[in-house]
Design an enzyme around this catalytic site. Sequence first.
Site, PDB file in Angstrom:
ATOM      1  N   ASP A  78       0.868  -1.160   0.000  1.00  0.00           N
ATOM      2  CA  ASP A  78       0.000   0.000   0.000  1.00  0.00           C
ATOM      3  C   ASP A  78       0.916   1.225   0.000  1.00  0.00           C
ATOM      4  O   ASP A  78       2.101   1.117   0.341  1.00  0.00           O
ATOM      5  CB  ASP A  78      -0.890  -0.019   1.244  1.00  0.00           C
ATOM      6  CG  ASP A  78      -1.748   1.212   1.369  1.00  0.00           C
ATOM      7  OD1 ASP A  78      -2.344   1.629   0.367  1.00  0.00           O
ATOM      8  OD2 ASP A  78      -1.810   1.771   2.485  1.00  0.00           O
ATOM      9  N   VAL A  79       0.392   2.376  -0.352  1.00  0.00           N
ATOM     10  CA  VAL A  79       1.239   3.575  -0.443  1.00  0.00           C
ATOM     11  C   VAL A  79       0.970   4.550   0.702  1.00  0.00           C
ATOM     12  O   VAL A  79       1.830   4.793   1.543  1.00  0.00           O
ATOM     13  CB  VAL A  79       1.064   4.272  -1.798  1.00  0.00           C
ATOM     14  CG1 VAL A  79       1.908   5.548  -1.871  1.00  0.00           C
ATOM     15  CG2 VAL A  79       1.473   3.330  -2.927  1.00  0.00           C
ATOM     16  N   ASP A  80      -0.234   5.099   0.764  1.00  0.00           N
ATOM     17  CA  ASP A  80      -0.535   6.109   1.774  1.00  0.00           C
ATOM     18  C   ASP A  80      -0.443   5.535   3.182  1.00  0.00           C
ATOM     19  O   ASP A  80      -1.015   4.477   3.489  1.00  0.00           O
ATOM     20  CB  ASP A  80      -1.943   6.673   1.565  1.00  0.00           C
ATOM     21  CG  ASP A  80      -2.068   7.442   0.259  1.00  0.00           C
ATOM     22  OD1 ASP A  80      -1.031   7.897  -0.258  1.00  0.00           O
ATOM     23  OD2 ASP A  80      -3.199   7.578  -0.249  1.00  0.00           O
ATOM     24  N   MET A 110     -11.111   3.903   5.960  1.00  0.00           N
ATOM     25  CA  MET A 110     -10.033   3.031   6.415  1.00  0.00           C
ATOM     26  C   MET A 110     -10.496   2.078   7.514  1.00  0.00           C
ATOM     27  O   MET A 110     -10.005   0.959   7.628  1.00  0.00           O
ATOM     28  CB  MET A 110      -8.854   3.871   6.917  1.00  0.00           C
ATOM     29  CG  MET A 110      -7.957   4.370   5.799  1.00  0.00           C
ATOM     30  SD  MET A 110      -7.082   3.003   5.014  1.00  0.00           S
ATOM     31  CE  MET A 110      -6.031   3.898   3.897  1.00  0.00           C
ATOM     32  N   GLY A 168      -5.313   2.662  -3.356  1.00  0.00           N
ATOM     33  CA  GLY A 168      -6.567   3.319  -3.681  1.00  0.00           C
ATOM     34  C   GLY A 168      -6.364   4.795  -3.959  1.00  0.00           C
ATOM     35  O   GLY A 168      -7.326   5.515  -4.208  1.00  0.00           O
ATOM     36  N   LYS A 216      -7.973  -4.414  -4.430  1.00  0.00           N
ATOM     37  CA  LYS A 216      -6.591  -4.846  -4.224  1.00  0.00           C
ATOM     38  C   LYS A 216      -6.482  -6.370  -4.317  1.00  0.00           C
ATOM     39  O   LYS A 216      -5.485  -6.900  -4.832  1.00  0.00           O
ATOM     40  CB  LYS A 216      -6.080  -4.342  -2.872  1.00  0.00           C
ATOM     41  CG  LYS A 216      -5.920  -2.830  -2.835  1.00  0.00           C
ATOM     42  CD  LYS A 216      -5.408  -2.325  -1.499  1.00  0.00           C
ATOM     43  CE  LYS A 216      -5.279  -0.808  -1.507  1.00  0.00           C
ATOM     44  NZ  LYS A 216      -4.785  -0.272  -0.211  1.00  0.00           N
ATOM     45  N   ASP A 237      -1.502  -0.565   5.919  1.00  0.00           N
ATOM     46  CA  ASP A 237      -2.047  -0.115   7.204  1.00  0.00           C
ATOM     47  C   ASP A 237      -3.549  -0.258   7.309  1.00  0.00           C
ATOM     48  O   ASP A 237      -4.101  -0.171   8.407  1.00  0.00           O
ATOM     49  CB  ASP A 237      -1.693   1.360   7.413  1.00  0.00           C
ATOM     50  CG  ASP A 237      -2.401   2.259   6.408  1.00  0.00           C
ATOM     51  OD1 ASP A 237      -3.351   2.969   6.798  1.00  0.00           O
ATOM     52  OD2 ASP A 237      -2.014   2.261   5.232  1.00  0.00           O
ATOM     53  N   THR A 240      -8.572  -2.364   3.756  1.00  0.00           N
ATOM     54  CA  THR A 240      -8.579  -2.781   2.354  1.00  0.00           C
ATOM     55  C   THR A 240      -7.332  -3.586   1.997  1.00  0.00           C
ATOM     56  O   THR A 240      -7.370  -4.422   1.097  1.00  0.00           O
ATOM     57  CB  THR A 240      -8.680  -1.564   1.413  1.00  0.00           C
ATOM     58  OG1 THR A 240      -7.573  -0.687   1.637  1.00  0.00           O
ATOM     59  CG2 THR A 240      -9.972  -0.810   1.645  1.00  0.00           C
TER      60      THR A 240
END
Length: 285
Positions: A78-80, A110, A168, A216, A237, A240
């Site tokens: 995941d990125v964020d 989230m 996302g 995902k 984190d 999702t």
Amino acid sequence: MTEKASAVANGEVMDAFTWWHRYNRVTPLPGYANVPQLLTYSPQKESGRVQEKGSSRQLPSLEECRTIWRSTDAVCFDVDSTVIMDEGLDQLASFCGKEEEVKNLTVEAMQGGMDFRTALRARLKLLKPRLETIQNFTRANPPKLTKDVDQLVSALQARDVDVYLVSGGFRSLIAPVAKMLNIPLENIFANRLKFFFDGEYGGFDEAQLTSKSGGKAEVISYLKKREGYSNVVMIGDGVTDMEACPPADAFIGFGGNVVRDAVKKSATWFVYDFATLIRELESDE
């Protein structure tokens, strides 16, 4: 139908990822709209392990996760709030002067309290960012990488492990992250903003897998089928991210930037820093 509505219907829009590639003299990537649809996974806590609703399959135990991690052939990040320290859309909202409204929707999404696409649509409706806004934001706000993520990605790549960014968030905000980490741009799976040719916001591409709940998981299933991976690990984190296992073979919850209670409670392996994962890889050498 208005002239602009007609333009959207006919695909006469340009997404911010395409802009980013043009700005950096890179050819835009194709979308991944024709991936077979999968079920959305809903983890539940049961007897100390997480089990899918309506399924006998479980998330692997802590020891199983560690074993899979040491032998993984592909890792999806995941990125964020995982690879980077912030939530990209929240940062964009702050740039646009609408931080609190958007952050509340992000937290609810989230924590699993809102369908992802609904939350995404609601946040973008609040922002309606123009193309010029995205351009100015990306220039003024270089990504803030989470501590040691660059070392972890390098360690994985040194072991010939393929690394993907599955988010996302939006390609236009994630492409600079990929470049900083030497991750191929074709290894980004994320959403696309759309704009009219006058730069006005024109929506987002709902054909992208990552624009919906369970997206995902669909990306990982697609990658496993396309590349023949035997051990795919998802790191993130959010709920999702956890819902992507299965089809991911293991999930590692990450709390180095923010701790999501639902993830911490249910993940069988939860870490607060990437140094832990680097040490785990080194223990196998």
